[in-house]
Design a protein around this motif. Structure first.
Motif, PDB file in Angstrom:
ATOM      1  N   GLU A  38       0.858  -1.189   0.000  1.00 48.25           N
ATOM      2  CA  GLU A  38       0.000   0.000   0.000  1.00 48.25           C
ATOM      3  C   GLU A  38       0.892   1.236   0.000  1.00 48.25           C
ATOM      4  OE1 GLU A  38      -3.782   0.816   2.588  1.00 48.25           O
ATOM      5  OE2 GLU A  38      -2.054   1.697   3.633  1.00 48.25           O
ATOM      6  N   HIS A  94      -4.028   8.562  -1.438  1.00 52.64           N
ATOM      7  CA  HIS A  94      -4.809   7.654  -2.277  1.00 52.64           C
ATOM      8  C   HIS A  94      -4.805   6.220  -1.746  1.00 52.64           C
ATOM      9  CE1 HIS A  94      -5.095  10.894  -5.222  1.00 52.64           C
ATOM     10  NE2 HIS A  94      -3.791  11.051  -5.113  1.00 52.64           N
ATOM     11  N   TYR A 145      -3.251   3.554  -2.643  1.00 54.42           N
ATOM     12  CA  TYR A 145      -3.400   2.543  -3.685  1.00 54.42           C
ATOM     13  C   TYR A 145      -2.687   1.264  -3.291  1.00 54.42           C
ATOM     14  CZ  TYR A 145      -3.144   0.197  -8.195  1.00 54.42           C
ATOM     15  OH  TYR A 145      -3.247  -0.723  -9.200  1.00 54.42           O
ATOM     16  N   ARG A 146      -3.374   0.122  -3.494  1.00 55.80           N
ATOM     17  CA  ARG A 146      -2.799  -1.179  -3.170  1.00 55.80           C
ATOM     18  C   ARG A 146      -2.439  -1.943  -4.439  1.00 55.80           C
ATOM     19  NH1 ARG A 146      -5.519  -3.723   2.318  1.00 55.80           N
ATOM     20  NH2 ARG A 146      -5.123  -1.891   3.631  1.00 55.80           N
ATOM     21  N   ASN A 177       3.683   3.576  -8.547  1.00 56.28           N
ATOM     22  CA  ASN A 177       2.497   4.200  -7.958  1.00 56.28           C
ATOM     23  C   ASN A 177       1.749   4.976  -9.044  1.00 56.28           C
ATOM     24  OD1 ASN A 177       0.585   5.575  -6.498  1.00 56.28           O
ATOM     25  ND2 ASN A 177       2.014   6.490  -5.043  1.00 56.28           N
ATOM     26  N   THR A 224      -6.514   5.862 -11.295  1.00 56.49           N
ATOM     27  CA  THR A 224      -7.258   4.617 -11.496  1.00 56.49           C
ATOM     28  C   THR A 224      -8.708   4.926 -11.816  1.00 56.49           C
ATOM     29  OG1 THR A 224      -7.764   4.455  -9.126  1.00 56.49           O
ATOM     30  CG2 THR A 224      -5.786   3.317  -9.912  1.00 56.49           C
ATOM     31  N   ASP A 256     -10.775   0.614  -9.822  1.00 57.05           N
ATOM     32  CA  ASP A 256      -9.407   0.618  -9.291  1.00 57.05           C
ATOM     33  C   ASP A 256      -8.390   0.087 -10.290  1.00 57.05           C
ATOM     34  OD1 ASP A 256      -8.185   1.712  -7.079  1.00 57.05           O
ATOM     35  OD2 ASP A 256      -7.864  -0.213  -6.092  1.00 57.05           O
ATOM     36  N   ILE A 291      -5.739   0.662 -13.423  1.00 54.30           N
ATOM     37  CA  ILE A 291      -4.905   1.708 -14.015  1.00 54.30           C
ATOM     38  C   ILE A 291      -5.261   1.833 -15.490  1.00 54.30           C
ATOM     39  CG2 ILE A 291      -2.539   2.421 -14.521  1.00 54.30           C
ATOM     40  CD1 ILE A 291      -1.628   0.754 -12.129  1.00 54.30           C
TER      41      ILE A 291
END
Length: 269
Positions: A34, A39, A41-42, A57, A71, A75, A77
């Motif tokens: 993470e 944000h 993001y994971r 990232n 994203t 989620d 990209i």
């Protein structure tokens, strides 16, 4: 029997300079990291990539220091590249976004092209994913043929506008965009659409009509020559608007048609 290592909670910094933390550790080949920013993001990754800082990232501003991929609602990209003839090439949408950001944030370009000096974009369009969403709206606004190359224009709808955004922009073919393009470096010290004819010692007006440069006569003053240009240019913009309606490209209730029909050339343009 060796004890299984649990590296959950381990932190590192990516090669992009982004703080990241392991939030799930299944094996060296299966971890979840993470990014430690707003944000959160994971990303599924391998432990070696985490240790080497090679995890990317999507919210890191990698394009001209401001733009980032982001994203979508699921989620994912967004796709910035596609395969073409066995090679990876940037998508049309990504090239439009990248070119826009260059005009907004590339200082070298701004020095070379002073017209971009104060140009910027809305905060939403710093994110490629949001830009894609809005670009789909602009694509659906008119019925341009698929083989027509489109430009993202920021100042046809709002003359002199410096901000790229959904509200300000329109997708138009080059032949429409060129109707509103000014080339201050080429025209010199005279009014737009005017030059001085040394042989006749008079001012000459000229204008692109149906994509061909046409002379509009000789005049005693630059103002008279400009007025001839103004009339011809405004009529040409109206003609193109009506022609696009007849061909089914645009509609009379659309933003572009109304702007083109009411567009006025100013003496200080």
């Amino acid at each position: 029997m060796s004890r299984k290592i649990d590296r959950t909670g381990e932190t590192n910094v990516s090669n992009e300079g982004c703080a990241m933390k392991i939030v799930e550790y299944n094996s060296t080949l299966d971890i979840v990291i993470e990014f430690q920013d707003e944000h959160k993001y994971r990303l599924h990754a391998q432990y070696k990539d985490f240790k080497n800082g090679q995890c990317k990232n999507p919210f890191y501003p990698s394009v001209y220091g401001y733009g980032y991929l982001g994203t979508d609602k699921e989620d994912n990209i967004p796709k910035a590249h596609e395969s073409k003839d066995g090679k990876s090439v940037a998508t049309w949408e990504y090239l439009k976004w990248q070119s826009m950001l260059q005009r907004c944030f590339d200082n070298k370009l701004k020095e070379k092209e002073p017209t971009y000096k104060d140009v910027t974009c809305c905060k939403r369009w710093l994110c490629f994913s949001y830009f894609l969403e809005d670009l789909e709206i602009l694509k659906q606004e008119y019925n341009w043929s698929e083989d027509i190359k489109l430009n993202l224009d920021k100042d046809i709808l709002h003359k002199g506008n410096k901000i790229y955004s959904l509200e300000n922009c329109v997708l138009v073919p080059q032949w429409i965009n060129s109707l509103f393009t000014k080339n201050d470096t080429k025209r010199g010290k005279y009014l737009i659409g005017v030059c001085y004819n040394k042989q006749c010692k008079k001012y000459q007006a000229f204008c692109n009509i149906n994509r061909k440069l046409k002379g509009l006569g000789l005049y005693n003053t630059p103002e008279e020559a400009f007025n001839a240009y103004k009339i011809a240019k405004e009529n040409e913009i109206k003609r193109v608007a009506e022609d696009c309606v007849l061909k089914g490209y645009i509609t009379k209730d659309g933003r572009l048609y109304n702007v083109m029909m009411g567009y006025q050339i100013k003496i200080d343009d």
